[in-house]
Design a protein around this motif. Structure first.
Motif, PDB file in Angstrom:
ATOM      1  N   VAL A 118       0.838  -1.203   0.000  1.00  0.00           N
ATOM      2  CA  VAL A 118       0.000   0.000   0.000  1.00  0.00           C
ATOM      3  C   VAL A 118       0.872   1.251   0.000  1.00  0.00           C
ATOM      4  N   ALA A 119       1.934   1.247   0.818  1.00  0.00           N
ATOM      5  CA  ALA A 119       2.833   2.406   0.863  1.00  0.00           C
ATOM      6  C   ALA A 119       3.476   2.655  -0.496  1.00  0.00           C
ATOM      7  N   LYS A 120       3.911   1.594  -1.169  1.00  0.00           N
ATOM      8  CA  LYS A 120       4.527   1.751  -2.480  1.00  0.00           C
ATOM      9  C   LYS A 120       3.503   2.238  -3.510  1.00  0.00           C
ATOM     10  N   LEU A 121       2.302   1.676  -3.453  1.00  0.00           N
ATOM     11  CA  LEU A 121       1.260   2.087  -4.392  1.00  0.00           C
ATOM     12  C   LEU A 121       0.858   3.546  -4.198  1.00  0.00           C
ATOM     13  N   LEU A 122       0.832   3.997  -2.957  1.00  0.00           N
ATOM     14  CA  LEU A 122       0.392   5.362  -2.673  1.00  0.00           C
ATOM     15  C   LEU A 122       1.477   6.399  -2.936  1.00  0.00           C
ATOM     16  N   THR A 123       2.753   5.982  -2.833  1.00  0.00           N
ATOM     17  CA  THR A 123       3.852   6.943  -2.990  1.00  0.00           C
ATOM     18  C   THR A 123       4.610   6.799  -4.301  1.00  0.00           C
ATOM     19  N   GLY A 124       4.588   5.606  -4.906  1.00  0.00           N
ATOM     20  CA  GLY A 124       5.399   5.352  -6.086  1.00  0.00           C
ATOM     21  C   GLY A 124       6.882   5.249  -5.781  1.00  0.00           C
ATOM     22  N   ARG A 125       7.225   5.027  -4.508  1.00  0.00           N
ATOM     23  CA  ARG A 125       8.620   4.978  -4.083  1.00  0.00           C
ATOM     24  C   ARG A 125       9.001   3.570  -3.632  1.00  0.00           C
ATOM     25  N   ASP A 126      10.311   3.375  -3.394  1.00  0.00           N
ATOM     26  CA  ASP A 126      10.804   2.050  -3.015  1.00  0.00           C
ATOM     27  C   ASP A 126      11.444   1.986  -1.630  1.00  0.00           C
ATOM     28  N   GLY A 127      11.936   3.098  -1.111  1.00  0.00           N
ATOM     29  CA  GLY A 127      12.724   3.082   0.107  1.00  0.00           C
ATOM     30  C   GLY A 127      11.933   2.700   1.352  1.00  0.00           C
ATOM     31  N   ILE A 128      12.581   1.961   2.264  1.00  0.00           N
ATOM     32  CA  ILE A 128      11.970   1.552   3.523  1.00  0.00           C
ATOM     33  C   ILE A 128      12.939   1.865   4.655  1.00  0.00           C
ATOM     34  N   VAL A 129      12.415   2.432   5.724  1.00  0.00           N
ATOM     35  CA  VAL A 129      13.197   2.684   6.932  1.00  0.00           C
ATOM     36  C   VAL A 129      12.559   1.910   8.076  1.00  0.00           C
ATOM     37  N   ALA A 130      13.363   1.136   8.796  1.00  0.00           N
ATOM     38  CA  ALA A 130      12.891   0.361   9.937  1.00  0.00           C
ATOM     39  C   ALA A 130      13.899   0.520  11.070  1.00  0.00           C
ATOM     40  N   ALA A 131      13.585  -0.066  12.211  1.00  0.00           N
ATOM     41  CA  ALA A 131      14.414   0.116  13.400  1.00  0.00           C
ATOM     42  C   ALA A 131      15.255  -1.116  13.696  1.00  0.00           C
ATOM     43  N   LYS A 132      16.421  -0.892  14.262  1.00  0.00           N
ATOM     44  CA  LYS A 132      17.212  -1.991  14.801  1.00  0.00           C
ATOM     45  C   LYS A 132      16.435  -2.629  15.954  1.00  0.00           C
ATOM     46  N   ARG A 133      16.617  -3.927  16.123  1.00  0.00           N
ATOM     47  CA  ARG A 133      15.912  -4.767  17.103  1.00  0.00           C
ATOM     48  C   ARG A 133      14.452  -5.013  16.717  1.00  0.00           C
ATOM     49  N   ALA A 134      14.015  -4.504  15.557  1.00  0.00           N
ATOM     50  CA  ALA A 134      12.619  -4.697  15.148  1.00  0.00           C
ATOM     51  C   ALA A 134      12.367  -6.142  14.752  1.00  0.00           C
ATOM     52  N   PHE A 135      11.119  -6.573  14.927  1.00  0.00           N
ATOM     53  CA  PHE A 135      10.668  -7.856  14.387  1.00  0.00           C
ATOM     54  C   PHE A 135       9.304  -7.622  13.748  1.00  0.00           C
ATOM     55  N   HIS A 136       9.205  -7.896  12.436  1.00  0.00           N
ATOM     56  CA  HIS A 136       7.961  -7.652  11.718  1.00  0.00           C
ATOM     57  C   HIS A 136       7.420  -8.896  11.015  1.00  0.00           C
ATOM     58  N   GLY A 137       8.097 -10.037  11.154  1.00  0.00           N
ATOM     59  CA  GLY A 137       7.611 -11.248  10.512  1.00  0.00           C
ATOM     60  C   GLY A 137       8.687 -11.908   9.683  1.00  0.00           C
ATOM     61  N   ARG A 138       8.329 -13.052   9.065  1.00  0.00           N
ATOM     62  CA  ARG A 138       9.332 -13.858   8.358  1.00  0.00           C
ATOM     63  C   ARG A 138       9.046 -14.025   6.867  1.00  0.00           C
ATOM     64  N   THR A 139       8.005 -13.414   6.337  1.00  0.00           N
ATOM     65  CA  THR A 139       7.852 -13.401   4.888  1.00  0.00           C
ATOM     66  C   THR A 139       8.828 -12.388   4.308  1.00  0.00           C
ATOM     67  N   MET A 216       5.170   7.394   3.953  1.00  0.00           N
ATOM     68  CA  MET A 216       4.056   6.843   4.714  1.00  0.00           C
ATOM     69  C   MET A 216       4.554   6.334   6.068  1.00  0.00           C
ATOM     70  N   LEU A 217       3.932   6.789   7.147  1.00  0.00           N
ATOM     71  CA  LEU A 217       4.264   6.293   8.485  1.00  0.00           C
ATOM     72  C   LEU A 217       3.410   5.060   8.759  1.00  0.00           C
ATOM     73  N   VAL A 218       4.080   3.919   8.929  1.00  0.00           N
ATOM     74  CA  VAL A 218       3.415   2.633   9.124  1.00  0.00           C
ATOM     75  C   VAL A 218       3.675   2.150  10.544  1.00  0.00           C
TER      76      VAL A 218
END
Length: 388
Positions: A118-139, A216-218
């Motif tokens: 959704v973020a890519k579709l809404l912005t047309g961008r590719d970059g992602i910023v996440a945090a160290k120690r984060a866990f968001h899943g395994r896919t 986009m803030l997710v």
């Protein structure tokens, strides 16, 4: 019914090997308790990995599932459905601000993947910023944002490029978020990463940086959402509104369900850009309606804040030498230990309480929101006994 020894043999023979298993088979659950193959009762301070916010086999969820199973179990979103429409209406009344668009799926990892799309579709961008120690899943997409190298290393060549910044570091985050950033993904409390709450000013700074750059803030509310921290969503403590929210775990009352929610002002996504065969099926929607209604009508969100404060105070009052810190929000607490957590988890189970790890040295507690103070005291007493 398969007996205990045969049960273990079958799982060990045919299982994938992906899971480290405790030598216990859980066969029944009721409220805050689960029972093993020989009838031993445990107080489940894991809520089944954060899923059972209403405890196990809650009567309202049971009734909703039974009624819907006798009427219609599956209905693809290419058709309209009454239960799905009712769920949309209920959830839209709970979501803050204009987070009123929803894509329904089946798990937390799927909700994260959907959020990135959704973020890519809404912005047309590719970059992602996440945090160290984060866990968001395994896919694949979720794994790219998960910091722990042991999860990412075997698949590194397949993963999209992600910039990881230190959690709660405002300057680092501001430097990483640019006009090329599609999504900034954050947890209001890092769960797997050690139960570290975000500072309010950090989340507010993420919002400001996204407003400045158009990113986009997710928020990943898979574990923190639906009352776990004492508010419907963890980000509400910081008084910020994200663009996109990933929800799962507790929302289905025990059935697999995930939700991607985004602000209505951003509009719908284009047809056929995403899909899910089982997403939004009537059975899961019926269970979710019962879950959300019970959380709301029984005041369990507010109770989680009060009970969590009480539990944290009792744990700190123990003044255990083996505990460095007690931290968290609501009924999502972590005890950072001076040693490894694995022996503590084993000893707690022997004392009748199931807990979770959060890294190598943090004991994580996620009890059901229906838990009483008397039952919370059982957790405190067990911890005091094990860590004394």
């Amino acid at each position: 019914m398969i007996d205990g020894s045969r049960l273990f043999e079958l799982e060990d023979t045919h299982g994938s090997g992906a899971y480290g298993k405790r030598p216990t088979a859980l066969l029944r659950g009721e409220g805050v308790y689960v029972y093993d193959e020989v009838g031993t009762r445990y107080l489940d301070a894991t809520s089944g990995q954060g899923v059972a916010a209403l405890g196990h086999s809650h009567p309202a969820v049971q009734a909703a599932i039974a009624e819907q199973a006798g009427r219609l179990i599956t209905c693809h979103e290419s058709f309209y459905n009454d239960r799905r429409a009712e769920f949309y209406d209920l959830l839209s009344g709970i979501m803050p601000a204009d987070l009123k668009r929803f894509f329904l799926c089946n798990s937390g990892a799927e909700a994260i993947e959907g959020s990135l799309k959704v973020a890519k579709l809404l912005t047309g961008r590719d970059g992602i910023v996440a945090a160290k120690r984060a866990f968001h899943g395994r896919t694949t997409g979720a794994l790219s944002m998960t910091w722990t190298p042991k999860y990412r290393k075997p698949f590194q060549a397949w993963l999209p490029s992600v910039t990881h910044v230190p959690y709660n570091d405002i300057e680092a985050a501001q430097g990483a978020i640019t006009e090329d950033t599609a999504a900034v993904v954050a947890e209001a409390v890092q769960g797997e990463g050690g139960v570290h709450p975000a500072k309010d000013e950090y989340l507010q700074a993420l919002r400001d940086a996204c407003d400045r750059t158009g990113a986009m803030l997710v928020f990943d509310e898979i574990q923190t959402g639906l009352g776990r921290t004492g508010r419907w969503f963890g980000f509400q403590h910081a008084d910020v509104t994200p663009d996109i929210v990933a929800i799962a775990k507790a929302i289905g009352g025990g059935l697999p369900m995930g939700v991607v929610s985004w602000r209505a002002a951003h509009g719908p996504i284009d047809r056929a850009t995403h899909g899910s065969t089982f997403g939004g099926n009537p059975l899961a929607c019926a269970a979710a309606i019962a879950t959300l209604t019970t959380l709301r009508d029984q005041g369990l969100i507010e109770q989680a804040a009060v009970k969590g404060t009480w539990l944290a105070e009792r744990l700190r009052a123990l003044e255990l030498n083996s505990v460095r810190e007690v931290r968290g929000r609501g009924l999502m607490l972590g005890l950072e230990l001076r040693g490894r957590v694995t022996p503590v988890l084993k000893a707690l189970q022997e004392a009748g309480v199931l807990g979770l790890p959060a890294g190598l040295n943090t004991l994580r507690l996620l009890p059901p929101l229906i838990i009483t103070r008397e039952q919370l005291q059982v957790i405190v007493d067990a911890i005091a006994e094990v860590l004394d």
